[in-house]
Design a protein around this motif. Structure first.
Motif, PDB file in Angstrom:
ATOM      1  N   ASN A   1       0.835  -1.199   0.000  1.00 49.01           N
ATOM      2  CA  ASN A   1       0.000   0.000   0.000  1.00 49.01           C
ATOM      3  C   ASN A   1       0.870   1.249   0.000  1.00 49.01           C
ATOM      4  N   LYS A   2       0.303   2.331  -0.484  1.00 52.33           N
ATOM      5  CA  LYS A   2       1.050   3.582  -0.540  1.00 52.33           C
ATOM      6  C   LYS A   2       1.524   3.973   0.857  1.00 52.33           C
ATOM      7  N   GLY A   3       2.793   4.345   0.951  1.00 51.91           N
ATOM      8  CA  GLY A   3       3.374   4.772   2.219  1.00 51.91           C
ATOM      9  C   GLY A   3       3.948   3.639   3.042  1.00 51.91           C
ATOM     10  N   GLU A   4       3.686   2.391   2.660  1.00 56.93           N
ATOM     11  CA  GLU A   4       4.207   1.239   3.409  1.00 56.93           C
ATOM     12  C   GLU A   4       5.663   0.957   3.029  1.00 56.93           C
ATOM     13  N   SER A   5       6.351   0.341   3.981  1.00 57.70           N
ATOM     14  CA  SER A   5       7.689  -0.193   3.717  1.00 57.70           C
ATOM     15  C   SER A   5       7.602  -1.706   3.862  1.00 57.70           C
ATOM     16  N   VAL A   6       7.951  -2.401   2.787  1.00 57.51           N
ATOM     17  CA  VAL A   6       7.872  -3.863   2.747  1.00 57.51           C
ATOM     18  C   VAL A   6       9.267  -4.415   2.484  1.00 57.51           C
ATOM     19  N   ALA A   7       9.683  -5.377   3.313  1.00 52.97           N
ATOM     20  CA  ALA A   7      11.008  -5.976   3.169  1.00 52.97           C
ATOM     21  C   ALA A   7      10.904  -7.394   2.636  1.00 52.97           C
TER      22      ALA A   7
ATOM     23  N   LYS B   1       7.531   7.753   1.583  1.00 55.24           N
ATOM     24  CA  LYS B   1       7.615   7.019   0.325  1.00 55.24           C
ATOM     25  C   LYS B   1       7.179   5.569   0.515  1.00 55.24           C
ATOM     26  N   THR B   2       6.777   4.952  -0.577  1.00 53.90           N
ATOM     27  CA  THR B   2       6.461   3.525  -0.590  1.00 53.90           C
ATOM     28  C   THR B   2       7.745   2.774  -0.911  1.00 53.90           C
ATOM     29  N   SER B   3       8.156   1.878  -0.009  1.00 54.36           N
ATOM     30  CA  SER B   3       9.487   1.292  -0.125  1.00 54.36           C
ATOM     31  C   SER B   3       9.436  -0.229  -0.205  1.00 54.36           C
ATOM     32  N   LEU B   4      10.255  -0.778  -1.106  1.00 55.94           N
ATOM     33  CA  LEU B   4      10.500  -2.210  -1.175  1.00 55.94           C
ATOM     34  C   LEU B   4      11.971  -2.415  -0.828  1.00 55.94           C
ATOM     35  N   ILE B   5      12.212  -3.154   0.250  1.00 57.19           N
ATOM     36  CA  ILE B   5      13.575  -3.284   0.776  1.00 57.19           C
ATOM     37  C   ILE B   5      14.020  -4.739   0.695  1.00 57.19           C
ATOM     38  N   ILE B   6      15.220  -4.933   0.168  1.00 58.34           N
ATOM     39  CA  ILE B   6      15.844  -6.257   0.157  1.00 58.34           C
ATOM     40  C   ILE B   6      17.039  -6.189   1.090  1.00 58.34           C
ATOM     41  N   ALA B   7      17.075  -7.057   2.073  1.00 56.85           N
ATOM     42  CA  ALA B   7      18.158  -6.969   3.058  1.00 56.85           C
ATOM     43  C   ALA B   7      18.460  -8.330   3.651  1.00 56.85           C
TER      44      ALA B   7
ATOM     45  N   ASP C   1       6.702  -2.170   7.773  1.00 55.88           N
ATOM     46  CA  ASP C   1       5.286  -2.487   7.974  1.00 55.88           C
ATOM     47  C   ASP C   1       4.992  -3.955   7.686  1.00 55.88           C
ATOM     48  N   LYS C   2       5.747  -4.529   6.766  1.00 56.49           N
ATOM     49  CA  LYS C   2       5.532  -5.927   6.403  1.00 56.49           C
ATOM     50  C   LYS C   2       6.868  -6.535   5.969  1.00 56.49           C
ATOM     51  N   ILE C   3       7.094  -7.762   6.395  1.00 55.11           N
ATOM     52  CA  ILE C   3       8.288  -8.512   5.993  1.00 55.11           C
ATOM     53  C   ILE C   3       7.817  -9.797   5.327  1.00 55.11           C
ATOM     54  N   ILE C   4       8.369 -10.071   4.134  1.00 53.09           N
ATOM     55  CA  ILE C   4       7.978 -11.264   3.372  1.00 53.09           C
ATOM     56  C   ILE C   4       9.175 -12.202   3.289  1.00 53.09           C
ATOM     57  N   LEU C   5       8.983 -13.416   3.758  1.00 55.58           N
ATOM     58  CA  LEU C   5      10.043 -14.427   3.728  1.00 55.58           C
ATOM     59  C   LEU C   5       9.882 -15.269   2.467  1.00 55.58           C
TER      60      LEU C   5
ATOM     61  N   ASP D   1      11.557 -18.298  -0.142  1.00 55.35           N
ATOM     62  CA  ASP D   1      12.482 -19.426  -0.258  1.00 55.35           C
ATOM     63  C   ASP D   1      12.219 -20.145  -1.578  1.00 55.35           C
ATOM     64  N   LYS D   2      13.256 -20.258  -2.385  1.00 59.96           N
ATOM     65  CA  LYS D   2      13.177 -20.943  -3.681  1.00 59.96           C
ATOM     66  C   LYS D   2      12.044 -20.400  -4.560  1.00 59.96           C
ATOM     67  N   GLY D   3      11.918 -19.079  -4.569  1.00 57.91           N
ATOM     68  CA  GLY D   3      10.960 -18.425  -5.439  1.00 57.91           C
ATOM     69  C   GLY D   3       9.531 -18.416  -4.933  1.00 57.91           C
ATOM     70  N   LYS D   4       9.281 -18.899  -3.700  1.00 53.03           N
ATOM     71  CA  LYS D   4       7.931 -18.918  -3.151  1.00 53.03           C
ATOM     72  C   LYS D   4       7.867 -18.122  -1.855  1.00 53.03           C
ATOM     73  N   ILE D   5       6.714 -17.516  -1.602  1.00 56.99           N
ATOM     74  CA  ILE D   5       6.482 -16.837  -0.318  1.00 56.99           C
ATOM     75  C   ILE D   5       6.072 -17.895   0.700  1.00 56.99           C
ATOM     76  N   ILE D   6       6.840 -17.997   1.805  1.00 53.74           N
ATOM     77  CA  ILE D   6       6.506 -19.004   2.820  1.00 53.74           C
ATOM     78  C   ILE D   6       5.936 -18.374   4.082  1.00 53.74           C
ATOM     79  N   ALA D   7       6.090 -17.044   4.219  1.00 55.67           N
ATOM     80  CA  ALA D   7       5.502 -16.355   5.384  1.00 55.67           C
ATOM     81  C   ALA D   7       5.573 -14.855   5.155  1.00 55.67           C
ATOM     82  N   GLN D   8       4.652 -14.136   5.794  1.00 59.20           N
ATOM     83  CA  GLN D   8       4.711 -12.674   5.775  1.00 59.20           C
ATOM     84  C   GLN D   8       4.010 -12.108   6.995  1.00 59.20           C
ATOM     85  N   GLY D   9       4.474 -10.950   7.420  1.00 60.03           N
ATOM     86  CA  GLY D   9       3.949 -10.299   8.615  1.00 60.03           C
ATOM     87  C   GLY D   9       4.939  -9.274   9.111  1.00 60.03           C
ATOM     88  N   THR D  10       4.704  -8.712  10.315  1.00 61.61           N
ATOM     89  CA  THR D  10       5.673  -7.805  10.916  1.00 61.61           C
ATOM     90  C   THR D  10       6.828  -8.620  11.504  1.00 61.61           C
TER      91      THR D  10
END
Length: 605
Positions: free
Chosen positions: A393-399, A555-561, A571-575, A577-586
């Motif tokens: 969403n606009k204004g969110e930071s997602v890692a 700003k709306t941010s997509l962070i790789i770290a 605001d949200k972290i997406i885990l 593995d091998k090209g698939k999302i296995i979990a997401q949340g704070t």
């Protein structure tokens, strides 16, 4: 000739100079032929062979213009010889000097004008090629070796200049010289001229056979030159690895192998090209020999031609020999240049508009959300992303977090428009990214990567790349926000300091702060941070993380770290593995609900 004519189209802006060149070459060819004819009266005077005419000839019409001019000239000379032989000799010598002077004046004027055509054509070709490279999709560069591209842009363009443009003047002048010389020869003796014309198609046929092989070998040379540049580039950029792994002998053997192939094919090409001159000259001398035999009979036995005229005819025949020799060299040069032109036009004619033609949506300003819907992406036969779905969403930071090779950077590249997904949809404000124009997309997105990409220019211009129309005061403010102003002011020339290739005069932390300042100056709606602090020491990391926090505000941010300390507040972290999302949340939610995330976090504590 196909590639040759396509290259010539780049000189159409200079067609005015081309037309002048043709005009002066026509005049050059006419005076070149007449210059030899002008020897006839001089030789007649010297050997006392001038036809004595005391009766002034009368003009009877254009059909007898040649006989009239010849008779009138002999009439004039006959009267002059009766009164003053010395002045007559001066006149006939003056005629020879005049024709040769005019021939060389027109030759210079032709060369003067063709220079603008050749250099203008090369200028347009370089600009077109460079513009095409700038607009190539990122996927194109992934499939090409850097050295191969460098070779096409530099060595192949140089080969076009050498093989095509150096003979451009010959392609106009020499045929005209042969044509007008043959016309003059035909007026002197049609039978003798027939022998000369037989020589041209025979030699042309033999040259074409050799030329086919030359193009094939020339293409091999261009390929080996690209391999040569590739290993040079790898050697220079990989010095630390080569030395630390004691790999000098491996790279030297690799270099020797490429260099030997280049040596082998270069010898073939040059030797075949060198064959053009001797072969053409031999064929010419063969014709001269036949002319001497046949013409000698006409002078001594049948007496159908005078000795002085035959000498001039032989000079005219030799006047054809040099242009014919040059034309055969030109033919070889075109075959050699075709190999280089083919590689250049592979870039120029690369069709990258197939997808871009569908882009007609202008993303004026990002307003709502970014949605990944079942995104899949393959690299070759390997599946990199498998049904990736999430929303920013606009204004969110997602890692995005996960092990190396899990697909994090590929997701960022798809959002940046560098790659197109195999299937699925990426929506920005409900507009499919494949329909959004590249220009409006890039106006809304900025990226800061692990590798600080800077250019061999001033600090000021490297920051201004983010907003070329900005004032220096805005650049300074952006540098201050990025914690870069202090070290910039300490440089010898401040903001005008040149930073060298890839910014190699600066430290890693300093380079990274300049890239952040660049992103701040652009002030994008969407920000992509691809492991922007992973390669820095703790002191530099603190300064840069502080700058990044300022950059992310609003700003709306997509962070790789990889470092979890930099993403805990997202605001949200997406885990992944091998090209698939296995979990997401704070951060807290994942610590409590996902063991893999928890273990990765604990390893960094």
């Amino acid at each position: 000739m196909n590639y040759f004519t396509r290259v010539l189209k780049y000189g159409i802006d200079y067609s005015y100079f081309g037309l002048l060149n043709i005009l002066f070459n026509i005049l050059y060819a006419i005076f070149s032929a007449l210059a030899f004819v002008s020897f006839i009266p001089m030789l007649d005077v010297l050997f006392k062979q001038t036809e004595i005419v005391y009766t002034k000839p009368e003009y009877t019409g254009i059909g007898n213009i040649r006989e009239y001019l010849e008779s009138y000239f002999n009439y004039y000379l006959s009267n002059q010889l009766e009164t003053d032989v010395s002045s007559t000799l001066i006149i006939v010598v003056g005629i020879v000097v005049f024709f040769f002077l005019m021939k060389n004046i027109f030759n210079y004027l032709a060369l003067y004008n063709i220079t603008f055509v050749k250099n203008g054509l090369l200028k347009n070709l370089r600009e077109n090629l460079y513009s095409k490279v700038l607009n190539m999709p990122i996927s194109y560069f992934l499939n090409k070796k850097k050295g191969d591209l460098m070779s096409r842009i530099t060595a192949d363009i140089l080969e076009i200049q050498t093989s095509y443009l150096s003979i451009l003047e010959l392609m106009v002048r020499e045929p005209l010289t042969i044509l007008f010389t043959l016309i003059v020869m035909f007026t002197i003796s049609p039978r003798l001229t027939l022998f000369v014309t037989l020589f041209i198609p025979i030699s042309g046929f033999i040259i074409s056979i050799i030329g086919k092989k030359l193009r094939k070998d020339s293409k091999e040379v261009q390929q080996q030159q690209s391999n040569f540049l590739s290993i040079i580039d790898e050697t220079i950029s990989g010095q630390k690895v080569i030395k630390s792994f004691l790999s000098e002998s491996f790279f030297l053997d690799k270099f020797k192998s490429i260099n030997s192939l280049l040596f082998k094919f270069s010898n073939k090409v040059i030797n075949r090209k060198n064959l053009a001159g001797p072969f053409s000259e031999f064929m010419g001398i063969l014709v001269i020999g036949v002319l001497l035999w046949f013409g000698g009979k006409m002078v001594l036995i049948s007496e159908t031609i005078s000795g002085t005229t035959f000498i001039v005819f032989m000079g005219l025949a030799y006047n054809i020999l040099t242009p014919a020799k040059n034309l055969s060299k030109s033919f070889y040069s075109i075959k050699k240049g075709n190999a280089a032109a083919e590689r250049v036009f592979e870039i120029i004619e690369y069709n990258n508009d197939r997808v871009d033609q569908k882009r007609d949506v202008e993303l004026i300003k990002f307003e709502n959300k970014i949605t990944f819907e079942n995104i899949e992406f393959n690299y070759g036969d390997s599946k990199i992303l498998d049904k990736i779905s999430f929303t920013i969403n606009k204004g969110e930071s997602v890692a995005l977090v996960g092990s190396s090779g899990s697909g994090k950077t590929t997701i960022a590249n798809i959002l940046n428009g560098f790659f197109n997904p195999k299937s699925g949809n990426l929506l920005i404000d409900n507009n499919n990214i494949s329909q959004i124009t590249k220009e409006s997309l890039y106006k809304n997105i900025s990226i800061v990567t692990q590798e600080s990409i800077l250019f061999n220019d001033s600090i000021l211009n490297n920051i201004k790349i983010g907003n070329l129309d900005t004032k220096k005061e805005d650049v300074i403010n952006a540098a201050k926000e990025a914690n870069a102003h202090e070290f910039i002011e300490q440089q010898l020339d401040g903001y005008n300091t040149m930073i060298g290739d890839y910014g190699n005069k600066l430290s890693g932390g300093q380079k990274q702060r300049l890239t952040i300042a660049r992103a701040m100056l652009k002030s994008p709606s969407i920000l992509i941070l691809d492991e922007a602090t992973s390669s820095l020491d703790s002191k530099s990391e603190k300064k840069i993380q502080d700058a990044i926090n300022k950059l992310m505000q609003g700003k709306t941010s997509l962070i790789i770290a990889h470092k979890f300390s930099t993403i805990k507040k997202c605001d949200k972290i997406i885990l992944i593995d091998k090209g698939k999302i296995i979990a997401q949340g704070t951060h807290e939610e994942l610590i409590n609900s996902n063991s893999s995330y928890k273990n990765m976090n604990e390893l960094q504590i």
